[in-house]
Design a protein around this motif. Sequence first.
Motif, PDB file in Angstrom:
ATOM      1  N   PRO A  70      24.429 -65.316  24.159  1.00  0.00           N
ATOM      2  CA  PRO A  70      24.708 -64.807  22.820  1.00  0.00           C
ATOM      3  C   PRO A  70      23.467 -64.348  22.067  1.00  0.00           C
ATOM      4  N   THR A  71      23.647 -63.305  21.272  1.00  0.00           N
ATOM      5  CA  THR A  71      22.645 -62.839  20.317  1.00  0.00           C
ATOM      6  C   THR A  71      23.371 -62.543  19.012  1.00  0.00           C
ATOM      7  N   SER A  72      22.644 -62.599  17.892  1.00  0.00           N
ATOM      8  CA  SER A  72      23.293 -62.361  16.609  1.00  0.00           C
ATOM      9  C   SER A  72      23.823 -60.938  16.551  1.00  0.00           C
ATOM     10  N   MET A  73      25.053 -60.816  16.106  1.00  0.00           N
ATOM     11  CA  MET A  73      25.746 -59.526  16.030  1.00  0.00           C
ATOM     12  C   MET A  73      25.733 -58.806  17.378  1.00  0.00           C
ATOM     13  N   ASN A  74      25.601 -59.577  18.469  1.00  0.00           N
ATOM     14  CA  ASN A  74      25.580 -59.008  19.823  1.00  0.00           C
ATOM     15  C   ASN A  74      24.513 -57.916  19.959  1.00  0.00           C
ATOM     16  N   CYS A  75      23.383 -58.092  19.259  1.00  0.00           N
ATOM     17  CA  CYS A  75      22.411 -57.006  19.120  1.00  0.00           C
ATOM     18  C   CYS A  75      21.601 -56.716  20.388  1.00  0.00           C
ATOM     19  N   GLN A  76      21.398 -57.694  21.263  1.00  0.00           N
ATOM     20  CA  GLN A  76      20.782 -57.489  22.580  1.00  0.00           C
ATOM     21  C   GLN A  76      19.481 -56.668  22.524  1.00  0.00           C
ATOM     22  N   PRO A  77      18.461 -57.123  21.792  1.00  0.00           N
ATOM     23  CA  PRO A  77      17.247 -56.316  21.647  1.00  0.00           C
ATOM     24  C   PRO A  77      16.254 -56.422  22.800  1.00  0.00           C
TER      25      PRO A  77
END
Length: 198
Positions: free
Chosen positions: A45-52
């Motif tokens: 998981p990443t916040s807001m599915n942002c995947q940076p």
Amino acid sequence: MPRQPLDDIALDTVFREARTHYGFRPEPIDEATLRRLYDLLKWGPTSMNCQPARYVFVVSDEGKSRLMPALSEGNRDKSHDAPVTVIVAIDTRFFEYMPKVFPSSPNARERFAANPEKAGDTAWRNGTLQGAYLILAARMLGLDAGPMSGFDNAMVDEEFFPDGRYKSNFLVNLGVGDPASQRPRGARLAFEEVAEVV
């Protein structure tokens, strides 16, 4: 229905018996394994599915020769000998993908674009999380990992990311670890030293 906890073998593999490796056997890791690694870690998981997070899997002699000058002296031999050194980086413009990865917030891209400080904090926090997922996924696939700082970020960025969009965060050596390279395991802090329940 609640999920069942993983068994002790899995917990030992990923955490309790897993070790940082400083040396690796000369066994190559093929691209199919690196793709399996990504296909596993991407679900973290990443916040807001942002995947940076962005990854450069340095495997070739040419790639290693580009990386070596940026490493501290103590990290050069182990990275040279590791089958793979991963540059874990962040995409400073990760938010351009927000319409694809988080369509439930149609203005997310514009909000991040208008707030560079928030975008930067989000990228570094979540990109670091994704680097940790990479280490755990590698262990789940039977690989050993040696995460590292100890390099010149500016040199790595100039060499591998000259357009300035990506920024290196940390490195991870991957391969089949050489047990002789391990150091004595460091102490871990007790629950009472680091946590409270309120």
